[in-house]
Write a protein that holds these residues in place. Structure first.
Motif, PDB file in Angstrom:
ATOM      1  N   GLN A 120      -9.569 -27.529 -20.141  1.00  0.00           N
ATOM      2  CA  GLN A 120     -10.295 -28.809 -20.117  1.00  0.00           C
ATOM      3  C   GLN A 120      -9.398 -29.927 -19.605  1.00  0.00           C
ATOM      4  OE1 GLN A 120     -12.178 -29.118 -24.171  1.00  0.00           O
ATOM      5  NE2 GLN A 120     -14.020 -28.967 -22.930  1.00  0.00           N
ATOM      6  N   LEU A 121      -8.567 -29.579 -18.647  1.00  0.00           N
ATOM      7  CA  LEU A 121      -7.610 -30.561 -18.135  1.00  0.00           C
ATOM      8  C   LEU A 121      -8.136 -31.289 -16.906  1.00  0.00           C
ATOM      9  CD1 LEU A 121      -4.356 -28.424 -18.535  1.00  0.00           C
ATOM     10  CD2 LEU A 121      -5.124 -30.326 -19.983  1.00  0.00           C
ATOM     11  N   GLY A 122      -9.285 -30.857 -16.401  1.00  0.00           N
ATOM     12  CA  GLY A 122      -9.850 -31.542 -15.247  1.00  0.00           C
ATOM     13  C   GLY A 122      -9.072 -31.326 -13.971  1.00  0.00           C
ATOM     14  N   GLU A 123      -8.403 -30.169 -13.886  1.00  0.00           N
ATOM     15  CA  GLU A 123      -7.589 -29.916 -12.689  1.00  0.00           C
ATOM     16  C   GLU A 123      -8.094 -28.728 -11.882  1.00  0.00           C
ATOM     17  OE1 GLU A 123      -3.758 -29.523 -14.445  1.00  0.00           O
ATOM     18  OE2 GLU A 123      -3.572 -31.684 -14.821  1.00  0.00           O
ATOM     19  N   GLN A 124      -8.511 -27.666 -12.556  1.00  0.00           N
ATOM     20  CA  GLN A 124      -8.893 -26.443 -11.859  1.00  0.00           C
ATOM     21  C   GLN A 124     -10.090 -25.833 -12.574  1.00  0.00           C
ATOM     22  OE1 GLN A 124      -5.669 -23.654 -11.784  1.00  0.00           O
ATOM     23  NE2 GLN A 124      -6.722 -22.243 -10.413  1.00  0.00           N
ATOM     24  N   VAL A 125     -11.126 -25.455 -11.799  1.00  0.00           N
ATOM     25  CA  VAL A 125     -12.330 -24.896 -12.413  1.00  0.00           C
ATOM     26  C   VAL A 125     -11.984 -23.553 -13.069  1.00  0.00           C
ATOM     27  CG1 VAL A 125     -14.677 -24.089 -11.962  1.00  0.00           C
ATOM     28  CG2 VAL A 125     -13.801 -26.097 -10.760  1.00  0.00           C
ATOM     29  N   SER A 126     -12.542 -23.318 -14.260  1.00  0.00           N
ATOM     30  CA  SER A 126     -12.268 -22.073 -14.993  1.00  0.00           C
ATOM     31  C   SER A 126     -12.849 -20.874 -14.249  1.00  0.00           C
ATOM     32  CB  SER A 126     -12.917 -22.117 -16.381  1.00  0.00           C
ATOM     33  OG  SER A 126     -12.521 -23.243 -17.094  1.00  0.00           O
ATOM     34  N   ASP A 127     -12.482 -19.684 -14.708  1.00  0.00           N
ATOM     35  CA  ASP A 127     -13.059 -18.453 -14.163  1.00  0.00           C
ATOM     36  C   ASP A 127     -14.450 -18.297 -14.785  1.00  0.00           C
ATOM     37  OD1 ASP A 127     -13.790 -15.943 -13.398  1.00  0.00           O
ATOM     38  OD2 ASP A 127     -11.869 -14.992 -13.910  1.00  0.00           O
ATOM     39  N   LEU A 128     -15.396 -19.013 -14.212  1.00  0.00           N
ATOM     40  CA  LEU A 128     -16.710 -19.116 -14.844  1.00  0.00           C
ATOM     41  C   LEU A 128     -17.518 -17.825 -14.728  1.00  0.00           C
ATOM     42  CD1 LEU A 128     -17.610 -22.774 -13.814  1.00  0.00           C
ATOM     43  CD2 LEU A 128     -17.064 -21.968 -16.106  1.00  0.00           C
ATOM     44  N   SER A 129     -17.277 -17.036 -13.679  1.00  0.00           N
ATOM     45  CA  SER A 129     -18.047 -15.790 -13.580  1.00  0.00           C
ATOM     46  C   SER A 129     -17.651 -14.837 -14.707  1.00  0.00           C
ATOM     47  CB  SER A 129     -17.872 -15.146 -12.201  1.00  0.00           C
ATOM     48  OG  SER A 129     -16.504 -14.932 -11.932  1.00  0.00           O
ATOM     49  N   ALA A 130     -16.354 -14.804 -15.031  1.00  0.00           N
ATOM     50  CA  ALA A 130     -15.918 -13.965 -16.156  1.00  0.00           C
ATOM     51  C   ALA A 130     -16.449 -14.513 -17.471  1.00  0.00           C
ATOM     52  CB  ALA A 130     -14.391 -13.905 -16.185  1.00  0.00           C
ATOM     53  N   LEU A 131     -16.472 -15.816 -17.582  1.00  0.00           N
ATOM     54  CA  LEU A 131     -16.982 -16.432 -18.809  1.00  0.00           C
ATOM     55  C   LEU A 131     -18.475 -16.163 -18.956  1.00  0.00           C
ATOM     56  CD1 LEU A 131     -15.059 -19.841 -18.730  1.00  0.00           C
ATOM     57  CD2 LEU A 131     -14.806 -18.054 -20.448  1.00  0.00           C
ATOM     58  N   LYS A 132     -19.185 -16.204 -17.839  1.00  0.00           N
ATOM     59  CA  LYS A 132     -20.624 -15.956 -17.914  1.00  0.00           C
ATOM     60  C   LYS A 132     -20.880 -14.521 -18.343  1.00  0.00           C
ATOM     61  CE  LYS A 132     -25.079 -16.124 -15.776  1.00  0.00           C
ATOM     62  NZ  LYS A 132     -25.882 -15.941 -14.586  1.00  0.00           N
ATOM     63  N   LYS A 133     -20.098 -13.615 -17.802  1.00  0.00           N
ATOM     64  CA  LYS A 133     -20.248 -12.207 -18.176  1.00  0.00           C
ATOM     65  C   LYS A 133     -19.992 -12.029 -19.677  1.00  0.00           C
ATOM     66  CE  LYS A 133     -18.856  -7.694 -16.448  1.00  0.00           C
ATOM     67  NZ  LYS A 133     -17.736  -6.982 -15.843  1.00  0.00           N
ATOM     68  N   ALA A 134     -19.061 -12.830 -20.202  1.00  0.00           N
ATOM     69  CA  ALA A 134     -18.736 -12.742 -21.632  1.00  0.00           C
ATOM     70  C   ALA A 134     -19.813 -13.391 -22.497  1.00  0.00           C
ATOM     71  CB  ALA A 134     -17.387 -13.395 -21.895  1.00  0.00           C
ATOM     72  N   GLU A 155     -20.951 -26.685  -7.462  1.00  0.00           N
ATOM     73  CA  GLU A 155     -21.262 -25.612  -6.513  1.00  0.00           C
ATOM     74  C   GLU A 155     -21.038 -24.243  -7.164  1.00  0.00           C
ATOM     75  OE1 GLU A 155     -18.715 -27.064  -3.441  1.00  0.00           O
ATOM     76  OE2 GLU A 155     -20.336 -28.144  -2.421  1.00  0.00           O
ATOM     77  N   THR A 156     -19.958 -24.155  -7.951  1.00  0.00           N
ATOM     78  CA  THR A 156     -19.669 -22.898  -8.652  1.00  0.00           C
ATOM     79  C   THR A 156     -20.780 -22.570  -9.652  1.00  0.00           C
ATOM     80  OG1 THR A 156     -17.330 -23.408  -8.435  1.00  0.00           O
ATOM     81  CG2 THR A 156     -17.914 -21.716 -10.036  1.00  0.00           C
ATOM     82  N   CYS A 157     -21.185 -23.565 -10.418  1.00  0.00           N
ATOM     83  CA  CYS A 157     -22.199 -23.330 -11.447  1.00  0.00           C
ATOM     84  C   CYS A 157     -23.566 -23.052 -10.828  1.00  0.00           C
ATOM     85  CB  CYS A 157     -22.262 -24.508 -12.410  1.00  0.00           C
ATOM     86  SG  CYS A 157     -20.816 -24.570 -13.480  1.00  0.00           S
ATOM     87  N   PRO A 187     -26.145 -24.190 -16.160  1.00  0.00           N
ATOM     88  CA  PRO A 187     -26.079 -25.654 -16.094  1.00  0.00           C
ATOM     89  C   PRO A 187     -24.698 -26.191 -16.482  1.00  0.00           C
ATOM     90  CG  PRO A 187     -27.273 -24.961 -18.055  1.00  0.00           C
ATOM     91  CD  PRO A 187     -26.922 -23.710 -17.316  1.00  0.00           C
ATOM     92  N   ILE A 188     -24.394 -27.348 -15.963  1.00  0.00           N
ATOM     93  CA  ILE A 188     -23.229 -28.090 -16.437  1.00  0.00           C
ATOM     94  C   ILE A 188     -23.722 -29.092 -17.471  1.00  0.00           C
ATOM     95  CG2 ILE A 188     -21.558 -29.891 -15.822  1.00  0.00           C
ATOM     96  CD1 ILE A 188     -20.967 -28.433 -13.282  1.00  0.00           C
ATOM     97  N   MET A 189     -23.066 -29.092 -18.624  1.00  0.00           N
ATOM     98  CA  MET A 189     -23.365 -30.107 -19.635  1.00  0.00           C
ATOM     99  C   MET A 189     -22.311 -31.194 -19.481  1.00  0.00           C
ATOM    100  SD  MET A 189     -24.197 -28.003 -23.060  1.00  0.00           S
ATOM    101  CE  MET A 189     -25.608 -26.944 -23.232  1.00  0.00           C
ATOM    102  N   ALA A 190     -22.749 -32.387 -19.144  1.00  0.00           N
ATOM    103  CA  ALA A 190     -21.774 -33.425 -18.812  1.00  0.00           C
ATOM    104  C   ALA A 190     -21.821 -34.587 -19.795  1.00  0.00           C
ATOM    105  CB  ALA A 190     -22.021 -33.928 -17.393  1.00  0.00           C
ATOM    106  N   HIS A 191     -20.693 -34.793 -20.442  1.00  0.00           N
ATOM    107  CA  HIS A 191     -20.498 -36.058 -21.159  1.00  0.00           C
ATOM    108  C   HIS A 191     -20.076 -37.068 -20.103  1.00  0.00           C
ATOM    109  CE1 HIS A 191     -18.993 -39.113 -23.821  1.00  0.00           C
ATOM    110  NE2 HIS A 191     -17.786 -38.997 -23.321  1.00  0.00           N
ATOM    111  N   CYS A 192     -20.772 -38.179 -20.023  1.00  0.00           N
ATOM    112  CA  CYS A 192     -20.566 -39.107 -18.913  1.00  0.00           C
ATOM    113  C   CYS A 192     -19.768 -40.322 -19.368  1.00  0.00           C
ATOM    114  CB  CYS A 192     -21.914 -39.524 -18.334  1.00  0.00           C
ATOM    115  SG  CYS A 192     -22.786 -38.115 -17.614  1.00  0.00           S
ATOM    116  N   GLU A 193     -18.540 -40.389 -18.908  1.00  0.00           N
ATOM    117  CA  GLU A 193     -17.666 -41.488 -19.327  1.00  0.00           C
ATOM    118  C   GLU A 193     -16.596 -41.703 -18.266  1.00  0.00           C
ATOM    119  OE1 GLU A 193     -15.883 -40.836 -23.188  1.00  0.00           O
ATOM    120  OE2 GLU A 193     -14.346 -42.354 -22.854  1.00  0.00           O
TER     121      GLU A 193
END
Lengths: 304, 439
Positions: B133-147, B170-172, B178-184
């Protein structure tokens, strides 16, 4: 037992009572008569932020009243080991301190102190919120110089947004009948003043015009994000000096809660000049703090 | 084994059903629904006259704090709180220690949530959108989705860099989550601790302006419109955010949003001076915001109600206001607050209330929930609500470890009294013993 936490919530009779009591202590001390000694109390002076005049005058006030005092500072205490404010306060209480004077960088910090200390709590400055004893010293000084506060025009000039001195003075002076103006650049003014009994001026000459009291605030460089204010620009537009004072009332007094940035919010000649009452503010600080300390231990509770 | 929820008001927003009738559960599945549902001698009966029979409620925004922050909540205590609050499904947020950015952590959560001593509710994890959650590099979301993640979010540490946010979208989009976004906008909210306004000026607190929220809502809506990624906006609190979302929806962006009960009940004026239980992100706003928010909830611009359950240990909130963490332990006050302040005031019909608390959130994250239709869910998920019971919310009575909640000692009208997820997982003392008929 009486706390002194804010001026905003302090009823006018309590405010007037404190000023009367301060006057009484001042006349006793200046005439060399003894201050009536009551039961000896032990108070803790707990300063999480730096202070010269507030701490020294609280100490001196305690000396005159015959109280004992214990000094703490954030730097030399267990705060540095990560102790919470709650545990620090419980420690003070367990060490049998009977009252506490506290300064801390968080607005409203006294909520935690009052909740756990049990004894009286005196706010010596909470973040950007209030500094009640400074407002009492200022009110006493104005009373002495002007005879009354009712009907006076008071201009508070400078970094109002970050100033706890302003937030206490606004309430004390309006409760005592003055008209209060706040004056300064937009970026140093509170953006919303609907709940503050003040009128707002962004032009220093308009703000000071006809004022009986001109109070310069310290430019709180330690609280400001860097780069917001240019000192040169501030000096040129908002400094209190002989030029700007020309539009004030002829007998206007000049105040500053200290510590001053000489040559920034106020120029040297004005700070030391005939209209300046800055040193009286400091001397009166001792007497109002005597009043606050003795009221703290009054059997009779006055509304606060 | 048969269980009959007998003679209540059956509210199923998934097909617009609002009838007086019964729901029969057989072997953990919904078998029949309607006015004449037969029971036999072997049927366990919940007598529901005067009560609502609803699909199990879905909270799409909860913090279970595990792993790493078990002093605030655990999966066990949090799911028990959910069951007691009427929820059979919840999405847990990824800002744990470490954040939920690897599949092994998702496995851990799903295992813990399925343990016999947990609350018996389904837990759908939300993965960390960026590593750590450092806002630098997108996580391995395909692996997370599989999990097993159902959405991705950086929650309280939102991505500030717009280019990175676009890449994440684009990844999502490709993964269809969906992306859940806290907007601040952090450069605007800075060190603020309450709404920027008259009260912050009075109390000497640095304010968080509405624009800190609105600017990020606008940016994220524009990126969603441009990429086509599903965007769910967490906890709206300003009139501006609502108007921007309304416009984004009008333009066809796949945007949804939620509101939390504290944002439609409290304003900056309701903050008891420096009460840390009233510190939230985003902060309580003004009556003007509240009026627009309630209107948007009523007209459907706001899709759902979420708890933003944010428990903290008592010592963490027993500090000066500016030093306190933001949020409230809300799972067990959400239904009471919603019925009291939105349903009974006529802003939402009972059917729409249930939609906001169940069907809509289930649809947004693609859960098999939010419906009473047979085969709509792997097991029967049913929440029985007593809409009229008057009760006092008391944090001492809650299952959550977190006792930080400004609704403490509030009078509520309406409460979830029975929660059923395959089997009974919570029955409230208000669900009178006489209503419970053993075969």
């Amino acid at each position: 037992m009486n706390h002194l936490l804010t001026v905003r919530n302090l009823p006018k009779p309590s405010l007037e009572g404190l000023l009367e009591s301060a006057k009484m202590y001042k006349s006793l001390i200046e005439s060399g008569r003894p201050v009536p000694q009551t039961e000896i109390r032990t108070v803790g002076l707990l300063f999480f932020e730096n202070s010269t005049r507030t701490r020294v005058s609280f100490e001196q006030a305690a000396n005159y009243l015959g109280y004992r005092h214990v000094n703490f500072s954030g730097a030399g205490s267990s705060i540095k080991k990560g102790e919470s404010l709650k545990d620090t306060v419980l420690t003070l209480r367990a060490s049998r301190l009977e009252g506490v004077v506290i300064r801390h960088s968080a607005s409203g910090m006294y909520n935690v102190v009052v909740k756990y200390f049990e004894g009286p709590v005196l706010n010596a400055g909470d973040g950007r919120h209030e500094h009640p004893t400074q407002a009492l010293a200022d009110a006493l000084t104005i009373l002495e110089k002007k005879g009354q506060i009712e009907g006076l025009k008071v201009a508070i000039v400078g970094d109002v947004a970050n100033s706890r001195v302003a937030r206490s003075n606004i309430w004390s002076l309006t409760k005592l009948g003055a008209e209060v103006r706040i004056v300064g650049p937009r970026i140093l003014m509170p953006g919303h003043t609907d709940k503050l009994p003040v009128s707002v001026y962004y032009d220093v000459k308009q703000g000071i015009a006809g004022a009986d009291v001109v109070m310069a605030l310290r430019l709180q460089t330690e609280r400001m994000d860097s780069g917001l204010v240019s000192l040169g620009e501030y000096r040129r537009l908002y400094q209190i000096n002989r030029q700007t004072l020309k539009v004030a009332a002829p007998n206007a007094i000049v105040m500053h809660p200290g510590p001053m940035n000489r040559g920034v919010e106020i120029d040297d000649l004005t700070a030391d000049g005939p209209q300046s009452v800055i040193r009286q503010q400091v001397s009166n600080g001792v007497f109002v703090r005597m009043a606050a300390l003795s009221r703290a231990f009054d059997q009779e509770e006055t509304p606060s | 084994m048969k269980t009959l929820f007998r003679s209540g008001r059956v509210l199923d927003p998934s097909n617009g059903m609002d009838i007086y009738g019964s729901v029969l559960v057989e072997d953990g599945h919904i078998a029949a629904i309607g006015q004449d549902v037969a029971s036999d001698d072997s049927t366990l009966i919940y007598e529901c006259s005067g009560l609502w029979i609803c699909p199990g409620l879905v909270d799409m925004h909860s913090h279970l704090r595990e792993p790493g922050q078990e002093h605030r909540e655990s999966i066990r205590s949090g799911t028990q709180a959910a069951a007691a609050g009427g929820f059979t499904n919840l999405c847990c947020m990824p800002n744990t220690s470490p954040p939920l950015d690897s599949p092994v952590l998702i496995d851990y959560i799903l295992d813990k949530a399925a343990a016999p001593d947990a609350g018996g509710v389904f837990v759908a994890p939300v993965g960390a959108l960026t590593k750590g959650q450092l806002g630098e590099q997108v996580s391995d979301l395909s692996a997370l989705k599989k999990a097993g993640i159902v959405a991705a979010s950086d929650e309280g540490a939102p991505i500030q860099n717009s280019q990175l946010m676009k890449r994440a979208m684009e990844t999502c989009l490709q993964l269809d989550i969906p992306i859940m976004a806290h907007c601040e906008d952090r450069s605007l909210s800075s060190v603020g601790s309450m709404n920027e306004g008259a009260v912050s000026a009075l109390l000497g607190l640095v304010g968080v302006p509405r624009s800190a929220e609105d600017i990020m809502v606008a940016r994220n809506c524009l990126l969603s419109l441009e990429t086509g990624c599903k965007l769910h906006i967490l906890r709206v609190s300003t009139w501006g955010a609502v108007e921007l979302i309304r416009q984004a929806k009008f333009l066809g962006a796949p945007v949804t949003c939620e509101i939390c009960p504290h944002h439609f009940v409290f304003t900056e004026d309701s903050i008891h001076e420096f009460d840390t239980n009233c510190k939230t992100t985003p902060p309580f706003r003004t009556q003007n915001d509240l009026d627009v928010l309630l209107g948007a909830l009523s007209d459907g611009t706001i899709d759902c109600i979420a708890s933003d359950h944010s428990p903290y240990a008592p010592y963490e909130v027993d500090v000066p206001f500016e030093e306190a963490p933001a949020g409230l332990s809300a799972l067990e006050s959400t239904v009471g607050a919603t019925l009291t302040y939105v349903t009974h005031t006529g802003m939402l019909s009972p059917l729409e209330t249930v939609r906001k608390l169940s069907t809509s959130p289930a649809d947004i994250v693609g859960l098999e929930a939010g419906t009473l239709q047979p085969n709509g869910s792997p097991v029967a998920q049913i929440t029985v609500i007593d809409p009229n019971v008057e009760w006092t919310f008391d944090v001492a009575q809650t299952f959550s470890k977190g006792k930080n909640n400004p609704f403490h000692s509030h009078q509520f009208r309406g409460k979830a009294v029975l929660t059923f997820c395959g089997s009974e997982i919570y029955r409230d003392p208000f669900f009178n013993e006489e209503r419970f008929i053993l075969p």
